[in-house]
Scaffold this motif. Structure first.
Motif, short mmCIF file in Angstrom:
data_model
loop_
_atom_site.label_atom_id
_atom_site.label_comp_id
_atom_site.label_asym_id
_atom_site.label_seq_id
_atom_site.Cartn_x
_atom_site.Cartn_y
_atom_site.Cartn_z
N GLY A 51 -14.70 -57.66 -29.32
CA GLY A 51 -14.37 -56.24 -29.37
C GLY A 51 -15.16 -55.46 -30.40
O GLY A 51 -15.64 -54.36 -30.12
N PHE A 52 -15.35 -56.04 -31.56
CA PHE A 52 -16.04 -55.31 -32.61
C PHE A 52 -17.55 -55.50 -32.60
O PHE A 52 -18.27 -54.73 -33.22
N LEU A 53 -18.03 -56.50 -31.88
CA LEU A 53 -19.48 -56.70 -31.76
C LEU A 53 -20.04 -56.03 -30.51
O LEU A 53 -21.25 -55.93 -30.35
N ASN A 54 -19.16 -55.59 -29.64
CA ASN A 54 -19.54 -54.93 -28.40
C ASN A 54 -19.37 -53.43 -28.59
O ASN A 54 -18.38 -52.97 -29.12
N ASP A 55 -20.33 -52.66 -28.12
CA ASP A 55 -20.28 -51.21 -28.31
C ASP A 55 -19.07 -50.54 -27.66
O ASP A 55 -18.62 -49.49 -28.11
N GLU A 56 -18.54 -51.13 -26.60
CA GLU A 56 -17.45 -50.49 -25.86
C GLU A 56 -16.13 -51.24 -25.95
O GLU A 56 -15.22 -50.98 -25.16
#
Length: 91
Positions: A51-56
């Protein structure tokens, strides 16, 4: 973070949570349910990372921070301190 790593985190998190939920739904006893919560913990950690490493994916990251706390309580209640639970007789 590369796309392959993000995919591993996403699909591990989704698959592990499905397996853990299935095991909890079977109600196979205190210890097995506790280990299902351990699996939930690993799922939450993977999805927090995704969640936090993915832009969305920040919403999923925040949701799984909350679920991580819930799952750690499950580990505590079913594996670490199972006798601390309120019995059906006491309710």
């Amino acid at each position: 973070m590369n796309e392959a790593t993000l995919n591993v985190l996403q699909y591990y998190g989704a698959g592990a949570s499905l397996i853990a939920a299935f095991v909890v739904s079977l109600n196979l006893g205190e210890r097995i349910t506790g280990w299902a919560f351990v699996l939930f913990v690993t799922s939450s950690i993977a999805l927090i990372g995704w969640g936090f490493l993915n832009d969305e994916g920040q919403g999923i990251g925040w949701q799984n921070l909350g679920l991580l706390l819930v799952n750690l309580i499950g580990v505590w209640r079913h594996l670490i301190h199972p006798r601390g639970r309120i019995s059906e007789k006491d309710r």
